[in-house]
Write an enzyme that holds these catalytic residues in place. Structure first.
Site, short mmCIF file in Angstrom:
data_model
loop_
_atom_site.label_atom_id
_atom_site.label_comp_id
_atom_site.label_asym_id
_atom_site.label_seq_id
_atom_site.Cartn_x
_atom_site.Cartn_y
_atom_site.Cartn_z
N LYS A 29 39.05 37.84 45.08
CA LYS A 29 38.65 39.05 44.33
C LYS A 29 38.61 40.25 45.28
CE LYS A 29 34.74 41.02 41.70
NZ LYS A 29 33.39 40.78 41.14
N ASP B 44 32.42 48.20 42.82
CA ASP B 44 32.02 47.78 41.49
C ASP B 44 30.78 48.55 41.04
OD1 ASP B 44 31.53 46.52 39.13
OD2 ASP B 44 30.89 44.60 40.01
N LYS C 107 25.87 49.74 36.54
CA LYS C 107 24.79 49.07 37.27
C LYS C 107 23.66 50.05 37.56
CE LYS C 107 27.69 45.78 39.79
NZ LYS C 107 27.07 44.54 39.26
N ASP D 160 32.35 44.02 47.11
CA ASP D 160 32.88 43.21 46.03
C ASP D 160 34.35 42.81 46.26
OD1 ASP D 160 32.19 41.85 43.76
OD2 ASP D 160 32.59 43.50 42.38
N ASP E 266 30.87 45.02 33.25
CA ASP E 266 30.49 44.66 34.62
C ASP E 266 30.93 43.23 34.96
OD1 ASP E 266 29.43 44.98 37.10
OD2 ASP E 266 27.33 44.83 36.48
N GLU F 46 33.78 42.13 35.45
CA GLU F 46 35.18 42.53 35.66
C GLU F 46 35.92 41.59 36.59
OE1 GLU F 46 32.78 43.57 37.50
OE2 GLU F 46 33.65 43.25 39.46
N ARG G 16 36.15 38.36 36.74
CA ARG G 16 36.91 37.32 36.03
C ARG G 16 38.13 37.92 35.33
NH1 ARG G 16 31.53 35.80 32.79
NH2 ARG G 16 30.67 36.67 34.72
N1 BES Z 1 30.26 41.85 41.64
C1 BES Z 1 29.31 41.49 40.67
C2 BES Z 1 28.48 40.28 41.06
C3 BES Z 1 27.44 40.53 42.13
C4 BES Z 1 26.30 41.25 41.82
C5 BES Z 1 27.59 39.98 43.37
C6 BES Z 1 25.34 41.44 42.80
C7 BES Z 1 26.63 40.15 44.34
C8 BES Z 1 25.51 40.89 44.06
C9 BES Z 1 30.03 41.14 39.36
O1 BES Z 1 31.14 41.89 39.08
C10 BES Z 1 29.04 41.38 38.28
O2 BES Z 1 28.68 42.51 38.07
N2 BES Z 1 28.62 40.32 37.62
C11 BES Z 1 27.66 40.41 36.58
C12 BES Z 1 28.07 39.49 35.48
C13 BES Z 1 27.28 39.66 34.22
C14 BES Z 1 27.56 41.00 33.58
C15 BES Z 1 27.65 38.54 33.26
C16 BES Z 1 26.31 39.99 37.15
O3 BES Z 1 26.26 39.07 37.95
O4 BES Z 1 25.31 40.63 36.80
ZN ZN Z 2 32.13 42.69 40.65
MN MN Z 3 30.64 43.70 38.05
#
Ligand code: BES
Ligand code: ZN
Ligand code: MN
Length: 495
Positions: free
Chosen positions: A264, A269, A276, A287, A346, A348, A350
């Site tokens: 990735k 992000d 966020k 990210d 968010d 994104e 996947r």
């Molecule tokens: N890049 C983030 C995941 C992340 C968040 C990694 C904080 C490390 C620290 C990812 O893109 C994301 O935002 N995931 C969401 C998924 C949710 C919306 C289902 C998450 O983990 O909150």
């Molecule tokens: Zn992300």
């Molecule tokens: Mn995200």
């Protein structure tokens, strides 16, 4: 830093600094006893004063010890003898390195503790020293340079038969450290410098002058032709064009199936329209650490000239809010033809990975590992010690788990049972891009599993391990050690 090993009597070695380990209760090694004798018992007399305990990483520097050629001797605490392992050795050197850096020393010699096989000791020592010497000051206008930077370390053995394996350990440790450093540097760069375009340039730079590495970068128009509607939907909200970076390392036999590493590469992000919170949002420059680990691992393959074929695929994009961005409820069509309802913009990672995974099918890979800072939930599940592992193949999962243990870059497996799949049901598309709060790491992997049916696949969620927050904020370079170990073992370069 450069590393090598040498077979030489410790007392005769001309070096600015000779490091010798001492355990708690002053249990010492053969090397220590030899040095002690040569010094007429000085070292033992110093220990008897009681200032030095031998706790892991403790140091005591001695100068001009009579009878010994080295200019300095550093006693290095190795903790309790019964708890000692290669890991302790690495930790001791990691803790001791700041003190060594303070001294006016350009090179070190390190006595290896008594051990049947110093291979693991040397690997961990290099990992420990490299972790401690790493600096990221590319973006500082003024940097304090030491008078004499630490550049070189030599591992000393009293047994000639060990030399070959120690040299190998130096080469392996060095290549892994260099690969991890590349991954850390890319990770630490801010989002305004490290854009998808910048990453694509770095891929070309990695391939420069390398016969065995071929780099292709797909532009948005190429992705459109391929039908990568999910990946493109993420980058639509960004002014930076997305890139799909493909790096083919050909070290193995012609026609032998490659291992594919899909990382990735989300260079920032913000969450998109599902934006966020501001707190620590800067850390979302990390990210792209999955993608960075693919770069680092390929760099290690090149340095070690590994006899294996590897394909690195890095979908690179930003995720920002914008009038053109994905909106909650939007439905996109992936390259596989499956449709996705984007309930949360968010989620994104996947979306960009699913199209990259479908693209990877064309390489007929022997195995595919994707690496992604995919879910905050993985930090809740495993903290910052282990990366999450999910796989559709038990043998591949075991192979990865063992590589993680050998490289001190561990993973822990979570289930990918079908029971979780229905959390992705959508009323309007083939699937939703989120599965609710429960088991967020697993449902993210469930989403990816719908695009990996045609190959052996494992997913590493590195959300908790790719960087550290707080005062020591910075990328870790994980899981470059694991991935390199996995490949080295696959092509039998290490056991
Ligand atoms: N890049 C983030 C995941 C992340 C968040 C990694 C904080 C490390 C620290 C990812 O893109 C994301 O935002 N995931 C969401 C998924 C949710 C919306 C289902 C998450 O983990 O909150
Ligand atoms: Zn992300
Ligand atoms: Mn995200």
């Amino acid at each position: 830093m450069k590393y090598n090993s040498k077979h030489v009597p410790v007392t005769d070695l001309k070096t600015p600094c000779l490091i010798v380990g001492v355990h708690e209760r002053h249990r010492a090694s053969t090397a220590f006893d030899t040095l002690d004798q040569a010094s007429g018992g000085l070292l033992r007399r110093i220990l008897r004063k009681g200032d030095f305990h031998g706790r892991t990483g403790e140091t005591l520097m001695l100068y001009q010890v009579e009878g010994i050629a080295a200019a300095r001797i550093v006693l290095l605490g190795l903790g309790r003898q019964k708890d000692f392992s290669a890991l302790t050795f690495g930790e001791a050197l990691r803790k001791a390195t700041p003190a060594l850096k303070q001294a006016n020393i350009g090179s070190l010699a390190i006595c290896l503790p008594d051990d049947e096989d110093g291979y693991a000791l040397v690997r961990e020592a290099i990992a420990g020293i490299e972790a401690a010497v790493y600096r990221f000051d590319e973006c500082k206008s003024e940097v304090e340079k030491p008078r004499k930077p630490l550049r070189q370390a030599t591992f000393v053995t009293d047994d000639r038969r060990h030399l070959k394996r120690l040299q190998k350990a130096c080469a392996h440790g060095q290549a892994i450290a260099n690969g991890a450093r590349l991954a850390r540097d890319l990770g630490n760069l801010p989002g305004n410098i490290c854009t998808p375009t910048y990453l694509a340039e770095q891929a070309h730079k990695l391939a420069r002058g390398q016969r065995k590495l071929k780099v292709t970068v797909l532009e948005e128009k190429d992705m459109e032709k391929l039908g990568m509607g999910a990946l493109l939907s993420v980058s639509r909200g960004s002014r930076q064009p997305a890139k799909l970076i493909v790096m083919e390392y050909r070290g193995g036999k012609r026609g032998s199936k490659p291992v594919a590493l899909v990382g990735k590469g989300l260079t920032f992000d913000a969450g998109g329209i599902s934006i966020k919170p501001a707190q620590a949002m800067d850390e979302m420059k990390y990210d792209m650490c999955g993608g960075a680990s693919v770069f680092g691992t390929l760099a290690a393959c090149l340095e070690l000239d590994l006899p294996i074929n590897v394909v690195g695929v890095v979908p690179a994009s930003e995720n920002l809010p914008d009038g053109n961005a994905n909106k909650p409820g939007d439905i996109v069509t992936t390259m596989s033809g499956q449709t996705v309802e984007v309930l949360n913009t968010d989620a994104e990672g996947r979306l960009i990975l699913c199209d990259a995974l479908t693209y990877t099918e064309r390489f007929e890979p022997a195995a595919v590992i994707d690496i992604a800072t995919l879910t905050g939930a993985c930090i809740i599940a495993l903290g910052h010690h282990a990366s999450g592992l999910m796989a559709n193949d038990d043998r591949l999962a075991e192979e990865i788990t063992r590589a993680g243990e050998a490289a001190n870059d561990r993973v822990w497996r979570l289930p990918l049972w079908d029971d979780y799949q229905k959390q992705l049901d959508s009323n309007f598309a083939d699937m939703a891009n989120i599965g609710g709060r429960a088991a967020g790491t697993i449902t993210a992997a469930c989403f990816l599993s719908r695009f990996t049916k045609s190959f052996k696949w494992a997913h590493l969620d590195i959300a908790g391990t790719a960087w550290v927050s707080g005062n020591d904020k910075g990328a870790t370079g994980r899981p470059v050690p694991l991935l390199t170990q996995f490949l080295m073992k696959r092509c039998k370069v290490t056991d």
